[in-house]
Enzyme design. Structure first.
Site, PDB file in Angstrom:
ATOM      1  N   SER A 136       0.847  -1.193   0.000  1.00 52.42           N
ATOM      2  CA  SER A 136       0.000   0.000   0.000  1.00 52.42           C
ATOM      3  C   SER A 136       0.878   1.237   0.000  1.00 52.42           C
ATOM      4  O   SER A 136       2.049   1.188   0.401  1.00 52.42           O
ATOM      5  CB  SER A 136      -0.901   0.006   1.246  1.00 52.42           C
ATOM      6  OG  SER A 136      -1.535   1.254   1.406  1.00 52.42           O
ATOM      7  N   TYR A 149      -1.862  -0.110  10.704  1.00 53.21           N
ATOM      8  CA  TYR A 149      -1.918  -0.552   9.308  1.00 53.21           C
ATOM      9  C   TYR A 149      -0.669  -0.106   8.555  1.00 53.21           C
ATOM     10  O   TYR A 149      -0.035  -0.883   7.844  1.00 53.21           O
ATOM     11  CB  TYR A 149      -3.172   0.019   8.650  1.00 53.21           C
ATOM     12  CG  TYR A 149      -3.381  -0.405   7.217  1.00 53.21           C
ATOM     13  CD1 TYR A 149      -3.548  -1.749   6.890  1.00 53.21           C
ATOM     14  CD2 TYR A 149      -3.436   0.537   6.189  1.00 53.21           C
ATOM     15  CE1 TYR A 149      -3.750  -2.147   5.580  1.00 53.21           C
ATOM     16  CE2 TYR A 149      -3.643   0.153   4.873  1.00 53.21           C
ATOM     17  CZ  TYR A 149      -3.796  -1.187   4.571  1.00 53.21           C
ATOM     18  OH  TYR A 149      -3.994  -1.575   3.279  1.00 53.21           O
TER      19      TYR A 149
END
Length: 235
Positions: A136, A149
């Site tokens: 990501s 995250y």
């Protein structure tokens, strides 16, 4: 050719599974939701080879050897490993519990690490072994209220860089795809403020995977940093 895709029951993982199926791959689809995996199996195009669902909770370390061994037992080998399963947590780092931290790191960082380890013997035997880790933009940048995250994706990016160098002598190709916001359930929950029209579609990530598994050449280490310069998702 045999591919194993984690997180295959929805979102990016499902799109990748459908794309690989269209190329005629035999597929092992891994996810926690048996019924969702069954739906994906039913949606696979006719071009797909043999396909099996392997329900597994990747937050449990007992799943790593069993997932790989079952896939190999049912499909006869392993050529492509796509680590796509992921968990997220939105909120200030002051609100995060140790249990939440452990569960997110277990799926986002620990599972890809040890699935690569368990798969290595079979990847070495493949004439065109490929590992694709879905990371990501938060694996390179910091975003407010995404501390756990982001940390887990930084860990995945770091591991992938080292893993690529360590398996280069065996001719194993290693790729890291790091998209900005993608139109998935996870992103909707994490960033409900983002206009969905500005998000990348899962099929666009699947198209990149198609390119990576079909391209020719001798390159063995690739890092793709995918961004779009529109909207808050990609600032």
């Amino acid at each position: 050719m045999v591919a194993l895709v984690t997180g295959a029951s929805r979102g990016i993982g499902k799109a990748i599974a459908l794309e690989l199926a269209s190329l005629g791959y035999d597929l092992a689809l891994v996810g926690r939701d048996q019924s969702a995996l069954t739906e994906v199996l039913a949606a696979l195009p006719q071009a797909c080879g043999k396909a099996v669902a392997i329900p597994a909770d990747l937050s449990s370390e007992d799943s790593y050897p069993s997932v790989i061994s079952e896939a190999v037992a049912q499909l006869g080998g392993l050529d492509v490993l796509v680590n796509c399963a992921g968990l997220s947590q939105a909120g200030s780092f002051t609100e995060v519990t140790p249990g939440q931290w452990d569960s997110i790191f277990a799926v986002n960082a620990k599972a890809p690490f040890f699935l690569c380890k368990e798969a290595l013997t079979y990847l070495k035997a493949s004439p065109k072994a490929t590992v694709i880790n879905i990371c990501s933009v938060v694996g390179f940048k910091g975003y407010v209220n995404q501390s756990v995250y982001s940390s887990s994706k930084h860990a995945l990016a770091g591991f992938t860089k080292v893993f690529a160098k360590e398996v280069q002598p065996f001719g194993i190709r290693v790729h890291l795809i790091s998209p900005g916001g993608v139109a998935t359930e996870m992103v909707t929950k994490m960033r409900p403020d983002i206009n969905p029209d500005e998000l990348i579609q899962p099929s666009e990530i699947a198209e990149l995977v198609r390119f990576l598994v079909t391209r020719e050449g001798n390159g063995t280490i690739d890092h793709l940093y995918i961004r779009r310069y529109s909207g808050l998702a990609f600032d």
